[in-house]
Scaffold this motif. Structure first.
Motif, PDB file in Angstrom:
ATOM      1  N   ILE A  70      -9.171  -6.796  -1.359  1.00 14.83           N
ATOM      2  CA  ILE A  70      -7.480  -6.743  -1.309  1.00 14.83           C
ATOM      3  C   ILE A  70      -7.140  -6.371  -2.886  1.00 14.83           C
ATOM      4  CG2 ILE A  70      -6.088  -7.958  -2.734  1.00 14.83           C
ATOM      5  CD1 ILE A  70      -6.630 -10.476  -0.015  1.00 14.83           C
ATOM      6  N   GLU A  71      -8.683  -5.767  -3.607  1.00 10.90           N
ATOM      7  CA  GLU A  71      -8.591  -5.059  -4.513  1.00 10.90           C
ATOM      8  C   GLU A  71      -8.606  -3.813  -4.170  1.00 10.90           C
ATOM      9  OE1 GLU A  71      -8.938  -6.468  -7.908  1.00 10.90           O
ATOM     10  OE2 GLU A  71      -8.191  -8.490  -7.460  1.00 10.90           O
ATOM     11  N   GLN A  72      -9.201  -2.733  -3.435  1.00 14.06           N
ATOM     12  CA  GLN A  72      -9.019  -1.649  -2.829  1.00 14.06           C
ATOM     13  C   GLN A  72      -8.202  -1.741  -2.740  1.00 14.06           C
ATOM     14  OE1 GLN A  72     -12.101  -1.253   0.452  1.00 14.06           O
ATOM     15  NE2 GLN A  72     -11.303   1.263  -0.023  1.00 14.06           N
ATOM     16  N   TRP A  73      -6.900  -2.484  -1.244  1.00 11.75           N
ATOM     17  CA  TRP A  73      -5.694  -2.535  -1.719  1.00 11.75           C
ATOM     18  C   TRP A  73      -4.658  -2.378  -2.221  1.00 11.75           C
ATOM     19  CZ3 TRP A  73      -2.904   0.104   2.458  1.00 11.75           C
ATOM     20  CH2 TRP A  73      -3.997   0.696   3.794  1.00 11.75           C
ATOM     21  N   ASN A  74      -5.019  -3.380  -2.964  1.00 10.21           N
ATOM     22  CA  ASN A  74      -4.013  -2.859  -4.833  1.00 10.21           C
ATOM     23  C   ASN A  74      -4.044  -1.594  -5.158  1.00 10.21           C
ATOM     24  OD1 ASN A  74      -2.214  -5.656  -4.618  1.00 10.21           O
ATOM     25  ND2 ASN A  74      -4.652  -6.856  -5.482  1.00 10.21           N
ATOM     26  N   GLN A  75      -5.029  -0.819  -5.447  1.00  4.07           N
ATOM     27  CA  GLN A  75      -5.299   0.253  -5.828  1.00  4.07           C
ATOM     28  C   GLN A  75      -4.374   1.334  -4.971  1.00  4.07           C
ATOM     29  OE1 GLN A  75      -6.606  -0.550  -9.309  1.00  4.07           O
ATOM     30  NE2 GLN A  75      -6.630   1.252  -8.571  1.00  4.07           N
ATOM     31  N   TYR A  76      -4.305   0.589  -3.768  1.00  2.06           N
ATOM     32  CA  TYR A  76      -3.900   2.256  -2.899  1.00  2.06           C
ATOM     33  C   TYR A  76      -2.578   2.014  -2.578  1.00  2.06           C
ATOM     34  CZ  TYR A  76      -8.528   2.522  -0.868  1.00  2.06           C
ATOM     35  OH  TYR A  76      -9.636   2.752   0.479  1.00  2.06           O
ATOM     36  N   PHE A  77      -2.058   0.755  -3.155  1.00  2.00           N
ATOM     37  CA  PHE A  77      -0.547   0.283  -3.504  1.00  2.00           C
ATOM     38  C   PHE A  77      -0.255   1.067  -4.643  1.00  2.00           C
ATOM     39  CE2 PHE A  77      -1.102  -3.087   0.052  1.00  2.00           C
ATOM     40  CZ  PHE A  77      -0.425  -2.253   0.782  1.00  2.00           C
ATOM     41  N   LEU A  78      -0.967   0.739  -5.446  1.00  2.00           N
ATOM     42  CA  LEU A  78      -0.413   1.126  -7.292  1.00  2.00           C
ATOM     43  C   LEU A  78      -0.420   3.011  -6.809  1.00  2.00           C
ATOM     44  CD1 LEU A  78       0.215   0.232 -10.040  1.00  2.00           C
ATOM     45  CD2 LEU A  78      -2.109   0.947  -9.638  1.00  2.00           C
ATOM     46  N   TYR A  79      -1.601   3.773  -6.859  1.00  2.00           N
ATOM     47  CA  TYR A  79      -1.108   4.767  -6.040  1.00  2.00           C
ATOM     48  C   TYR A  79      -0.258   5.763  -5.659  1.00  2.00           C
ATOM     49  CZ  TYR A  79      -6.019   4.766  -7.913  1.00  2.00           C
ATOM     50  OH  TYR A  79      -7.830   5.084  -8.331  1.00  2.00           O
ATOM     51  N   ILE A  80       0.632   4.523  -4.331  1.00  2.00           N
ATOM     52  CA  ILE A  80       1.425   5.340  -3.691  1.00  2.00           C
ATOM     53  C   ILE A  80       3.003   4.918  -4.386  1.00  2.00           C
ATOM     54  CG2 ILE A  80       3.274   4.199  -1.248  1.00  2.00           C
ATOM     55  CD1 ILE A  80       0.364   3.395   0.100  1.00  2.00           C
ATOM     56  N   PHE A  81       2.946   3.791  -4.823  1.00  2.41           N
ATOM     57  CA  PHE A  81       4.049   3.545  -5.713  1.00  2.41           C
ATOM     58  C   PHE A  81       4.236   4.471  -6.880  1.00  2.41           C
ATOM     59  CE2 PHE A  81       3.313  -1.674  -5.043  1.00  2.41           C
ATOM     60  CZ  PHE A  81       4.139  -0.905  -3.598  1.00  2.41           C
ATOM     61  N   THR A  82       2.848   5.377  -7.567  1.00  2.00           N
ATOM     62  CA  THR A  82       3.106   5.930  -9.244  1.00  2.00           C
ATOM     63  C   THR A  82       3.471   7.117  -7.770  1.00  2.00           C
ATOM     64  OG1 THR A  82       1.229   5.227  -9.159  1.00  2.00           O
ATOM     65  CG2 THR A  82       1.798   7.245 -10.122  1.00  2.00           C
ATOM     66  N   ALA A  83       2.611   8.036  -6.387  1.00  2.00           N
ATOM     67  CA  ALA A  83       3.432   8.997  -6.269  1.00  2.00           C
ATOM     68  C   ALA A  83       4.773   9.201  -6.173  1.00  2.00           C
ATOM     69  CB  ALA A  83       2.554   9.070  -4.843  1.00  2.00           C
ATOM     70  N   GLU A  84       5.256   7.350  -5.855  1.00  4.61           N
ATOM     71  CA  GLU A  84       6.900   7.900  -5.770  1.00  4.61           C
ATOM     72  C   GLU A  84       8.105   7.869  -6.769  1.00  4.61           C
ATOM     73  OE1 GLU A  84       9.995   4.438  -4.801  1.00  4.61           O
ATOM     74  OE2 GLU A  84       7.875   3.633  -5.128  1.00  4.61           O
ATOM     75  N   LEU A  85       7.103   7.773  -8.252  1.00  2.00           N
ATOM     76  CA  LEU A  85       7.599   8.000  -8.898  1.00  2.00           C
ATOM     77  C   LEU A  85       7.615   9.277  -9.329  1.00  2.00           C
ATOM     78  CD1 LEU A  85       6.501   4.818 -11.307  1.00  2.00           C
ATOM     79  CD2 LEU A  85       8.902   4.869  -9.928  1.00  2.00           C
ATOM     80  N   VAL A 110       5.622  -0.473 -13.323  1.00  2.00           N
ATOM     81  CA  VAL A 110       4.755  -0.035 -12.361  1.00  2.00           C
ATOM     82  C   VAL A 110       3.348   0.454 -13.395  1.00  2.00           C
ATOM     83  CG1 VAL A 110       3.139   2.690 -11.905  1.00  2.00           C
ATOM     84  CG2 VAL A 110       5.128   1.950 -10.595  1.00  2.00           C
ATOM     85  N   ALA A 111       3.666   0.550 -14.815  1.00  2.00           N
ATOM     86  CA  ALA A 111       2.782   0.900 -16.046  1.00  2.00           C
ATOM     87  C   ALA A 111       2.195  -0.174 -16.371  1.00  2.00           C
ATOM     88  CB  ALA A 111       3.197   1.853 -17.442  1.00  2.00           C
ATOM     89  N   ILE A 112       2.792  -1.490 -15.954  1.00  2.00           N
ATOM     90  CA  ILE A 112       2.366  -2.792 -15.926  1.00  2.00           C
ATOM     91  C   ILE A 112       1.328  -3.077 -15.262  1.00  2.00           C
ATOM     92  CG2 ILE A 112       2.710  -5.293 -16.060  1.00  2.00           C
ATOM     93  CD1 ILE A 112       5.569  -4.310 -17.230  1.00  2.00           C
ATOM     94  N   SER A 113       1.570  -2.180 -14.266  1.00  8.35           N
ATOM     95  CA  SER A 113       0.259  -2.271 -13.536  1.00  8.35           C
ATOM     96  C   SER A 113      -0.662  -1.643 -13.152  1.00  8.35           C
ATOM     97  CB  SER A 113       1.014  -1.857 -12.063  1.00  8.35           C
ATOM     98  OG  SER A 113       2.046  -2.830 -11.813  1.00  8.35           O
ATOM     99  N   TYR A 114      -0.515  -0.705 -13.761  1.00  9.92           N
ATOM    100  CA  TYR A 114      -1.432  -0.129 -14.727  1.00  9.92           C
ATOM    101  C   TYR A 114      -2.380  -0.730 -15.620  1.00  9.92           C
ATOM    102  CZ  TYR A 114      -1.172   4.390 -11.869  1.00  9.92           C
ATOM    103  OH  TYR A 114      -1.362   5.201 -10.979  1.00  9.92           O
ATOM    104  N   ILE A 115      -1.986  -1.672 -16.633  1.00 13.12           N
ATOM    105  CA  ILE A 115      -2.277  -2.648 -18.014  1.00 13.12           C
ATOM    106  C   ILE A 115      -3.371  -3.565 -17.085  1.00 13.12           C
ATOM    107  CG2 ILE A 115      -2.138  -3.421 -19.658  1.00 13.12           C
ATOM    108  CD1 ILE A 115       0.640  -1.352 -20.045  1.00 13.12           C
ATOM    109  N   ALA A 116      -3.137  -3.828 -16.331  1.00  2.00           N
ATOM    110  CA  ALA A 116      -2.939  -5.261 -15.092  1.00  2.00           C
ATOM    111  C   ALA A 116      -4.557  -4.930 -14.588  1.00  2.00           C
ATOM    112  CB  ALA A 116      -1.824  -5.871 -14.317  1.00  2.00           C
TER     113      ALA A 116
END
Length: 306
Positions: A70-85, A110-116
């Protein structure tokens, strides 16, 4: 030949003067891609999937066997959302991108997600779930409801101010009348007791306890409940309903603006096509003139027949 060249040269500046700059900005192919249903559906599914795995991880705790995955996929989703932006920024251009409040909202989430992501502070990990708020910006129906609430904010604030005045007056009166009763010894306790009464929490018990020492307490309690719980609180509902009803009109106005912008773009394309046709016609006339002159020159240079 000189006249044809002059006409063609004069047509080119005229056509370039009529062409207007791209009002939308950004990259057209990326704009088409980010606004396509395939891209938007993919992002929506990623948000839902991210919310689901966050809920699973929170329910079963860090000891569940899928925690590392789950932690690994959280990172993947964060990268996907960043690419979307990034794609949406390139598609819309800087000025258009920052004018949209939902784009700023997505950037903040997304910025808060990077802080988290920081593992040093465990409390920040709870901020990951804020990423689910992007579901609001991804679903147009949710966006309309939130926009209606924000448009109703002045009315909500005014209604809240009226409610505060009503509670303050009621708290002062209740403290003066029932100071010896439990829950009404001071202004703060009276305000909390009256707030509980407006939620009908222990309403009957409060009236019975006050009636033992104050036989006419029910008059004050019922009057305050009718004013605060039914009259003033229903103002909130009325303000919000009015804003929601006005939302389609605002959407219609925005749609008409988009239609006008598209009409201007179509007109620009038509003007460009007309200018290109004019230039092409002038070039063809010039070529015909050149061919005629070349033919005349060849006829003049031809040797006399025997």
């Amino acid at each position: 030949m000189g006249n044809g060249a002059t006409a063609a040269a004069g047509a080119r500046p005229a056509s370039s003067a009529k062409v207007k700059p791209n009002q939308q900005g950004g990259i057209a192919i990326l704009q088409w891609f980010t606004e396509s249903w395939l891209f938007q559906t993919f992002i929506l599914l990623c948000i839902v999937a991210n919310a689901a795995i966050l809920g699973y991880d929170a329910h079963f705790g860090e000891q569940n066997r899928y925690h590392s995955l789950i932690e690994q996929w959280n990172q993947y989703f964060l990268y996907i959302f960043t690419a979307e932006l990034v794609l949406e920024f390139l598609a819309q251009g800087f000025s258009r991108y920052i004018r949209n409040g939902w784009n700023i909202f997505d950037v903040i989430v997304v910025a808060i997600s990077y802080i988290a992501v920081n593992p040093a502070i465990s409390a920040l990990r709870t901020l990951r779930v804020i990423r689910v708020f992007r579901l609001i910006s991804a679903v147009p129906q949710m966006r309309r409801v939130v926009e209606a609430l924000f448009s109703a904010m002045p009315g909500i604030i005014g209604t809240f101010a009226i409610l505060c005045v009503v509670f303050y007056i009621g708290a002062v009166m209740a403290t003066t009348l029932f100071r010896d009763a439990d829950g009404f010894h001071d202004l703060g306790q009276s305000a909390l007791s009256l707030f509980a009464l407006t939620q009908f929490d222990g309403w009957g018990d409060t009236i019975r306890s006050l009636s033992a020492t104050h036989p006419y307490a029910w008059v004050f309690i019922m009057s305050f409940t009718v004013i605060a719980a039914f009259a003033v609180l229903n103002l909130f509902i009325g303000v919000i309903v009015e804003a929601v009803q006005a939302a389609p009109k605002e959407i219609e106005r925005e749609t008409m603006q988009e239609v006008e912008q598209l009409s201007e773009q179509v007109a620009d394309v038509q003007e460009t096509q007309e200018d290109a046709a004019t230039v092409q016609r002038n070039i063809m006339e010039e070529l015909r003139a050149l061919r005629a002159e070349v033919a005349a020159m060849r006829a003049g240079l031809a040797p006399p027949s025997q």
